[in-house]
Design a protein around this motif. Structure first.
Motif, PDB file in Angstrom:
ATOM      1  N   ASP A  51     -36.999  -8.421  -9.801  1.00 37.22           N
ATOM      2  CA  ASP A  51     -38.129  -9.944 -10.579  1.00 37.22           C
ATOM      3  C   ASP A  51     -37.166  -9.750 -12.351  1.00 37.22           C
ATOM      4  O   ASP A  51     -35.847  -9.408 -12.578  1.00 37.22           O
ATOM      5  CB  ASP A  51     -39.326 -10.194 -10.777  1.00 37.22           C
ATOM      6  CG  ASP A  51     -39.571  -8.818 -11.592  1.00 37.22           C
ATOM      7  OD1 ASP A  51     -39.222  -8.087 -12.056  1.00 37.22           O
ATOM      8  OD2 ASP A  51     -41.111  -8.649 -11.271  1.00 37.22           O
ATOM      9  N   ARG A  77     -38.485  -9.441 -14.802  1.00 39.21           N
ATOM     10  CA  ARG A  77     -38.558  -8.785 -15.578  1.00 39.21           C
ATOM     11  C   ARG A  77     -37.599  -7.466 -15.317  1.00 39.21           C
ATOM     12  O   ARG A  77     -37.170  -7.006 -16.023  1.00 39.21           O
ATOM     13  CB  ARG A  77     -40.240  -8.634 -15.510  1.00 39.21           C
ATOM     14  CG  ARG A  77     -40.697  -7.501 -16.366  1.00 39.21           C
ATOM     15  CD  ARG A  77     -42.179  -6.138 -15.844  1.00 39.21           C
ATOM     16  NE  ARG A  77     -41.862  -5.811 -15.115  1.00 39.21           N
ATOM     17  CZ  ARG A  77     -41.507  -4.762 -15.358  1.00 39.21           C
ATOM     18  NH1 ARG A  77     -41.531  -3.463 -15.764  1.00 39.21           N
ATOM     19  NH2 ARG A  77     -41.444  -3.722 -14.413  1.00 39.21           N
ATOM     20  N   ASP A 114     -46.557 -13.530  -6.246  1.00 37.43           N
ATOM     21  CA  ASP A 114     -47.508 -14.143  -4.882  1.00 37.43           C
ATOM     22  C   ASP A 114     -46.419 -14.741  -4.191  1.00 37.43           C
ATOM     23  O   ASP A 114     -46.745 -14.955  -3.251  1.00 37.43           O
ATOM     24  CB  ASP A 114     -48.685 -15.070  -5.327  1.00 37.43           C
ATOM     25  CG  ASP A 114     -49.711 -14.627  -6.288  1.00 37.43           C
ATOM     26  OD1 ASP A 114     -50.092 -13.659  -6.358  1.00 37.43           O
ATOM     27  OD2 ASP A 114     -49.933 -15.233  -7.168  1.00 37.43           O
ATOM     28  N   GLY A 158     -43.093  -4.953  -8.773  1.00 43.66           N
ATOM     29  CA  GLY A 158     -45.181  -5.237  -8.129  1.00 43.66           C
ATOM     30  C   GLY A 158     -44.673  -5.503  -6.806  1.00 43.66           C
ATOM     31  O   GLY A 158     -44.407  -5.295  -6.222  1.00 43.66           O
ATOM     32  N   GLY A 159     -46.280  -5.664  -5.994  1.00 47.31           N
ATOM     33  CA  GLY A 159     -46.082  -5.525  -5.012  1.00 47.31           C
ATOM     34  C   GLY A 159     -45.492  -6.910  -4.345  1.00 47.31           C
ATOM     35  O   GLY A 159     -45.339  -6.591  -3.224  1.00 47.31           O
ATOM     36  N   SER A 160     -45.293  -7.937  -5.296  1.00 44.44           N
ATOM     37  CA  SER A 160     -44.497  -9.354  -4.773  1.00 44.44           C
ATOM     38  C   SER A 160     -42.923  -9.023  -4.569  1.00 44.44           C
ATOM     39  O   SER A 160     -42.858  -9.573  -3.420  1.00 44.44           O
ATOM     40  CB  SER A 160     -44.826 -10.203  -6.020  1.00 44.44           C
ATOM     41  OG  SER A 160     -45.819 -10.967  -6.301  1.00 44.44           O
ATOM     42  N   ASP A 198     -43.394  -6.843  -1.635  1.00 38.78           N
ATOM     43  CA  ASP A 198     -43.182  -8.391  -0.360  1.00 38.78           C
ATOM     44  C   ASP A 198     -42.174  -8.924   0.568  1.00 38.78           C
ATOM     45  O   ASP A 198     -42.395  -9.494   1.088  1.00 38.78           O
ATOM     46  CB  ASP A 198     -44.828  -8.646   0.054  1.00 38.78           C
ATOM     47  CG  ASP A 198     -45.376  -7.706  -0.536  1.00 38.78           C
ATOM     48  OD1 ASP A 198     -46.373  -7.110   0.523  1.00 38.78           O
ATOM     49  OD2 ASP A 198     -46.937  -8.662  -0.260  1.00 38.78           O
ATOM     50  N   THR A 213     -43.098  -0.351  -8.845  1.00 35.19           N
ATOM     51  CA  THR A 213     -43.547  -0.623 -10.169  1.00 35.19           C
ATOM     52  C   THR A 213     -44.609  -1.032 -11.062  1.00 35.19           C
ATOM     53  O   THR A 213     -45.150  -0.754 -12.098  1.00 35.19           O
ATOM     54  CB  THR A 213     -42.572  -1.359 -11.103  1.00 35.19           C
ATOM     55  OG1 THR A 213     -43.306  -2.902 -11.112  1.00 35.19           O
ATOM     56  CG2 THR A 213     -41.235  -1.097 -11.002  1.00 35.19           C
ATOM     57  N   THR A 214     -45.677  -0.990 -10.099  1.00 38.65           N
ATOM     58  CA  THR A 214     -47.010  -1.263 -10.035  1.00 38.65           C
ATOM     59  C   THR A 214     -48.320  -0.272  -9.338  1.00 38.65           C
ATOM     60  O   THR A 214     -47.228   0.263  -8.484  1.00 38.65           O
ATOM     61  CB  THR A 214     -47.971  -2.388 -10.348  1.00 38.65           C
ATOM     62  OG1 THR A 214     -47.762  -2.724  -8.956  1.00 38.65           O
ATOM     63  CG2 THR A 214     -47.350  -3.597 -11.076  1.00 38.65           C
ATOM     64  N   THR A 272     -51.144  -2.287  -5.182  1.00 41.29           N
ATOM     65  CA  THR A 272     -50.807  -2.836  -3.728  1.00 41.29           C
ATOM     66  C   THR A 272     -50.950  -1.845  -2.460  1.00 41.29           C
ATOM     67  O   THR A 272     -51.812  -2.711  -1.509  1.00 41.29           O
ATOM     68  CB  THR A 272     -49.882  -4.482  -4.220  1.00 41.29           C
ATOM     69  OG1 THR A 272     -48.520  -3.449  -3.507  1.00 41.29           O
ATOM     70  CG2 THR A 272     -49.925  -5.420  -4.561  1.00 41.29           C
ATOM     71  N   SER A 308     -48.442  -1.425  -0.601  1.00 41.95           N
ATOM     72  CA  SER A 308     -47.401  -2.367  -0.568  1.00 41.95           C
ATOM     73  C   SER A 308     -46.380  -2.291  -0.140  1.00 41.95           C
ATOM     74  O   SER A 308     -45.608  -2.048   1.026  1.00 41.95           O
ATOM     75  CB  SER A 308     -46.515  -3.953  -1.197  1.00 41.95           C
ATOM     76  OG  SER A 308     -45.712  -3.896  -0.121  1.00 41.95           O
ATOM     77  N   THR A 323     -47.784  -0.045   3.339  1.00 40.86           N
ATOM     78  CA  THR A 323     -48.527  -1.469   4.234  1.00 40.86           C
ATOM     79  C   THR A 323     -47.901  -1.350   5.358  1.00 40.86           C
ATOM     80  O   THR A 323     -46.661  -1.722   4.912  1.00 40.86           O
ATOM     81  CB  THR A 323     -49.364  -1.715   3.612  1.00 40.86           C
ATOM     82  OG1 THR A 323     -48.977  -2.709   3.033  1.00 40.86           O
ATOM     83  CG2 THR A 323     -50.592  -1.132   2.415  1.00 40.86           C
ATOM     84  N   VAL A 346     -48.263  -4.364   5.698  1.00 40.00           N
ATOM     85  CA  VAL A 346     -48.748  -6.583   5.783  1.00 40.00           C
ATOM     86  C   VAL A 346     -47.325  -6.733   4.345  1.00 40.00           C
ATOM     87  O   VAL A 346     -47.050  -5.861   3.506  1.00 40.00           O
ATOM     88  CB  VAL A 346     -49.742  -6.475   4.486  1.00 40.00           C
ATOM     89  CG1 VAL A 346     -50.231  -7.523   4.721  1.00 40.00           C
ATOM     90  CG2 VAL A 346     -50.970  -5.812   6.479  1.00 40.00           C
ATOM     91  N   LYS A 372     -54.033 -17.525   0.793  1.00 44.44           N
ATOM     92  CA  LYS A 372     -52.652 -17.159   1.232  1.00 44.44           C
ATOM     93  C   LYS A 372     -52.461 -16.661   2.478  1.00 44.44           C
ATOM     94  O   LYS A 372     -53.580 -16.437   3.254  1.00 44.44           O
ATOM     95  CB  LYS A 372     -52.886 -15.899  -0.224  1.00 44.44           C
ATOM     96  CG  LYS A 372     -51.910 -16.232  -1.280  1.00 44.44           C
ATOM     97  CD  LYS A 372     -52.776 -15.083  -2.532  1.00 44.44           C
ATOM     98  CE  LYS A 372     -50.967 -14.221  -2.913  1.00 44.44           C
ATOM     99  NZ  LYS A 372     -51.882 -13.042  -2.964  1.00 44.44           N
ATOM    100  N   LEU A 425     -42.171   4.620 -13.925  1.00 46.13           N
ATOM    101  CA  LEU A 425     -42.310   3.168 -14.037  1.00 46.13           C
ATOM    102  C   LEU A 425     -43.195   2.017 -13.970  1.00 46.13           C
ATOM    103  O   LEU A 425     -43.337   0.881 -14.443  1.00 46.13           O
ATOM    104  CB  LEU A 425     -41.746   2.876 -12.271  1.00 46.13           C
ATOM    105  CG  LEU A 425     -40.033   2.712 -12.100  1.00 46.13           C
ATOM    106  CD1 LEU A 425     -39.620   3.137 -10.415  1.00 46.13           C
ATOM    107  CD2 LEU A 425     -38.787   2.812 -12.794  1.00 46.13           C
ATOM    108  N   THR A 444     -45.248   0.992 -18.201  1.00 45.50           N
ATOM    109  CA  THR A 444     -44.641  -0.562 -19.341  1.00 45.50           C
ATOM    110  C   THR A 444     -45.912  -1.458 -18.442  1.00 45.50           C
ATOM    111  O   THR A 444     -45.596  -2.162 -19.334  1.00 45.50           O
ATOM    112  CB  THR A 444     -43.416  -1.112 -18.913  1.00 45.50           C
ATOM    113  OG1 THR A 444     -43.473  -0.814 -17.391  1.00 45.50           O
ATOM    114  CG2 THR A 444     -42.234  -0.035 -19.192  1.00 45.50           C
TER     115      THR A 444
END
Ligand code: NAD
Ligand code: FE2
Length: 407
Positions: free
Chosen positions: A39, A41, A71, A97-99, A102, A138-139, A142, A144, A147, A149, A160, A179, A182
């Motif tokens: 992303d 960021r 999302d 992150g999870g986004s 995914d 980096t989070t 999730t 993810s 997983t 999914v 969703k 990671l 932050t």
């Protein structure tokens, strides 16, 4: 009872401080051209620039899609795939992150099998292996990275939607707790509470027994010996360190515990599945536009209370993993103390204690309950069954903040 276990995982899970530096080495096993999904960021960070130059030094060409949105809006996946197709990647690397993870899984799916994302909604719709995916979270939340999914938002659907298939599991997960340093406190709390909810819902999920056809037809199949093992590890690590990481984001040991906890929770729920707390979050999130982790964690104590008649001994084991000691009252008393401890922890990290605080309107309680009841794969996974009245009672109790009403 026959011992039964199933678990589906990446080929490689690499965990530890500094593991991000091994990305180019891992990627070189899968080809010379990598699509990087991240992303805005992370694309602007020095860590990302370092990873790209390490890939370049290993003679891996990269194409960056750096506009992943939270999302994962459905059409943004089509845009990413459209831009990347001509580059002909050999692999997809998701960093964020999870986004972002995914997004990478969905991009690999569409690059490999064509069609539209909506062709793959549901379970087992992915016809075969996809391009290899390397997931670098980096989070800490999730799961993810391990997983089967991917969760996305579809403008034509209120709730969703998920694509669930063992073919979506990343080939390699590279988890470097540095990671996550932050992450601001609120993100640490929301994602960490999501992870703890994954672990507890997986550990208290229904036990379905040893039907050999089950894992061939369902992605989420209930708890088993191996998923329990990961769930208890996750509960232990998150129990001892989530509050610490929230209070002091520079505590590297706490960050590592929380990231390992989130990943282990993913290893558990990726096969066992989640249950009623996740089912209620879907409609709550759609109505209130609040973060996934906030909704599931707000619901968790109410769902645990509702599940007491069916899963008191499992809930008591959760308490033991959190470090509670059994008193004289047996598993029932320990299970109740466990729910109280989860409420204390969530309060300490500023998770709302009732659905009204998330902005749910009172006249949407029944709609929320009905929508949640319709999410079959999660509802069937709950240890205590629901009918419409029980579901409405649960959502009403969580709306009012009345834990005893979740019965
Ligand atoms: N695939 C699965 O198994 C699974 C499981 C649970 C949830 N999900 C989905 O994952 C998504 C949520 O993922 P998430 O909670 O990781 O958040 P996210 O990826 O949506 O990111 C949220 C925000 O945090 C920022 N962020 C990420 N890492 C950061 C860092 N290290 N420091 C500072 N800011 C950072 C991002 O830039 C973004 O602004 C949702 O779409 C949810 O439905 C997927
Ligand atoms: Fe979740």
């Amino acid at each position: 009872m026959t011992l039964f276990a199933a678990v589906r995982l990446p080929r490689e899970i690499l965990f530890g401080k500094g593991q991000r530096h091994i990305l180019a080495n891992v990627a070189s096993k899968y080809g010379r051209r990598a699509l990087l999904c991240t992303d805005e960021r992370f694309a602007a960070t020095a860590a990302f620039a370092e990873m790209r130059s390490a890939l370049a030094s290993a003679s891996i060409e990269t194409f960056v899609y750096g506009r992943t949105l939270p999302d994962v809006p459905r059409d943004s996946v089509a845009v990413c795939v459209e831009q990347a197709r001509g580059f002909k990647p050999d692999m997809v690397i998701g960093i964020g992150g999870g986004s972002c993870l995914d997004m990478a899984k969905c991009a690999a799916l569409l690059l490999s099998h064509g069609g539209r994302l909506q062709d793959y909604y549901g379970e087992f719709k992915v016809p075969g292996p996809t391009l290899p995916v390397i997931a670098v979270p980096t989070t800490a939340g999730t799961g993810s990275e391990v997983t089967p999914v991917a969760v996305i938002s579809d403008p034509d659907r209120t709730l969703k939607v998920g694509v669930s298939s063992p073919h979506l599991i990343a080939t390699a997960a590279i988890c470097d707790p540095d990671l996550t340093m932050t992450c601001p406190a609120s993100l640490t709390a929301i994602t960490g509470a999501d992870a703890l909810t994954h672990a507890i819902e997986a550990f208290t999920a229904i036990k379905r027994g040893a039907d050999p056809t089950l894992p061939q037809h369902h992605v989420f199949i209930g708890k088993s010996a191996l998923t329990d093992h990961f769930a208890l590890l996750a509960i232990k690590l998150l129990g001892r360190s989530l509050e610490k990481a929230y209070r002091d984001g520079s505590n590297a040991d706490a960050r590592a515990d929380v990231m390992m906890g989130a990943m282990a929770a993913g290893c558990a729920f990726g096969t066992a599945g989640t249950a009623a707390a996740h089912a209620v979050q879907y409609p709550v999130g759609a109505l209130t536009h609040t973060a996934h982790g906030l909704g599931v964690a707000t619901m968790l104590p109410y769902v645990m209370h509702y599940n007491l008649p069916a899963a008191a001994s499992e809930i008591a084991e959760v308490g033991a993993a959190l470090g509670l000691t059994p008193g004289d009252g047996g598993p029932q008393a320990l299970a109740r103390a466990t729910i109280a401890e989860i409420r204390r922890l969530f309060l300490a990290i500023e998770i709302p204690s009732k659905l009204s605080q998330l902005g749910l309107a009172e006249d949407k309680i029944d709609w929320t309950a009905d929508q949640a009841l319709g999410i079959d794969r999660l509802i069937k996974n709950n240890p205590r069954p629901f009918d419409g009245a029980a579901k409405r009672r649960l959502v009403k109790a969580a709306y009012d903040g009345d834990i005893a009403g979740a019965n």
